[in-house]
Write a protein that holds these residues in place. Structure first.
Motif, short mmCIF file in Angstrom:
data_model
loop_
_atom_site.label_atom_id
_atom_site.label_comp_id
_atom_site.label_asym_id
_atom_site.label_seq_id
_atom_site.Cartn_x
_atom_site.Cartn_y
_atom_site.Cartn_z
N CYS A 183 0.80 -1.23 0.00
CA CYS A 183 0.00 0.00 0.00
C CYS A 183 0.83 1.28 0.00
O CYS A 183 0.46 2.27 -0.63
CB CYS A 183 -0.93 0.02 1.22
SG CYS A 183 -1.96 -1.46 1.39
N VAL A 184 1.93 1.25 0.74
CA VAL A 184 2.69 2.46 1.00
C VAL A 184 3.27 3.09 -0.26
O VAL A 184 3.32 4.32 -0.37
CB VAL A 184 3.79 2.18 2.05
CG1 VAL A 184 4.76 3.33 2.17
CG2 VAL A 184 3.14 1.88 3.38
N SER A 185 3.67 2.30 -1.23
CA SER A 185 4.36 2.87 -2.39
C SER A 185 3.52 3.94 -3.10
O SER A 185 4.07 4.93 -3.55
CB SER A 185 4.78 1.78 -3.37
OG SER A 185 3.65 1.12 -3.90
N CYS A 186 2.23 3.78 -3.15
CA CYS A 186 1.37 4.80 -3.77
C CYS A 186 0.76 5.74 -2.74
O CYS A 186 0.66 6.94 -2.98
CB CYS A 186 0.25 4.15 -4.57
SG CYS A 186 0.82 3.32 -6.07
N HIS A 187 0.35 5.20 -1.60
CA HIS A 187 -0.39 6.02 -0.64
C HIS A 187 0.50 6.96 0.18
O HIS A 187 -0.01 7.90 0.77
CB HIS A 187 -1.24 5.14 0.27
CG HIS A 187 -2.43 4.58 -0.44
ND1 HIS A 187 -3.54 5.33 -0.74
CD2 HIS A 187 -2.67 3.34 -0.95
CE1 HIS A 187 -4.42 4.59 -1.38
NE2 HIS A 187 -3.91 3.37 -1.53
N ARG A 188 1.79 6.73 0.21
CA ARG A 188 2.68 7.67 0.93
C ARG A 188 2.80 8.96 0.14
O ARG A 188 2.82 10.04 0.70
CB ARG A 188 4.06 7.05 1.13
CG ARG A 188 5.01 8.03 1.84
CD ARG A 188 6.41 7.50 1.98
NE ARG A 188 6.41 6.34 2.87
CZ ARG A 188 7.22 5.30 2.75
NH1 ARG A 188 8.12 5.28 1.79
NH2 ARG A 188 7.16 4.30 3.58
N SER A 189 2.88 8.85 -1.19
CA SER A 189 3.15 10.02 -2.01
C SER A 189 1.95 10.52 -2.81
O SER A 189 1.99 11.60 -3.37
CB SER A 189 4.26 9.68 -3.01
OG SER A 189 3.80 8.68 -3.91
N GLY A 190 0.89 9.72 -2.88
CA GLY A 190 -0.25 10.09 -3.70
C GLY A 190 -0.08 9.69 -5.16
O GLY A 190 -0.82 10.15 -6.03
N ALA A 191 0.88 8.80 -5.43
CA ALA A 191 1.11 8.34 -6.80
C ALA A 191 -0.15 7.68 -7.36
O ALA A 191 -0.94 7.08 -6.62
CB ALA A 191 2.27 7.36 -6.83
#
Length: 86
Positions: free
Chosen positions: A20-28
């Motif tokens: 989850c973190v790869s997109c949800h940390r940055s809003g990608a």
């Protein structure tokens, strides 16, 4: 056995980190920014996260990154079913 032990946040945090973190940390990829590293935020989004992991039509993570098998999100399911312990 491991399946009989209650699942706590420390058990499910690696799932969020891996999927989850790869997109949800940055809003990608237009993902809402969610800090899955904190218990409060992960708990807030856990039921929806599980539903999306199980949804073949609009899955999370997106199908383009590879659909998750039930065994991959079993820890999340057990955490939700067990009351999302800290």
């Amino acid at each position: 056995t491991a399946e009989e032990q209650p699942v706590v946040f420390a058990d499910v945090k690696p799932f969020f980190t891996a999927h989850c973190v790869s997109c949800h940390r940055s809003g990608a990829n237009y993902a809402p920014i969610i800090d899955f590293a904190t218990y409060a935020k992960a708990k807030q989004w856990a039921v929806q996260s599980l539903a999306r992991a199980q949804n073949g039509d609009t899955p999370m993570p997106p199908a383009s990154s590879g659909l998750l098998r039930p065994s991959q999100y079993a820890v999340l399911a057990r955490w939700v079913q067990g009351g999302m312990l800290p």
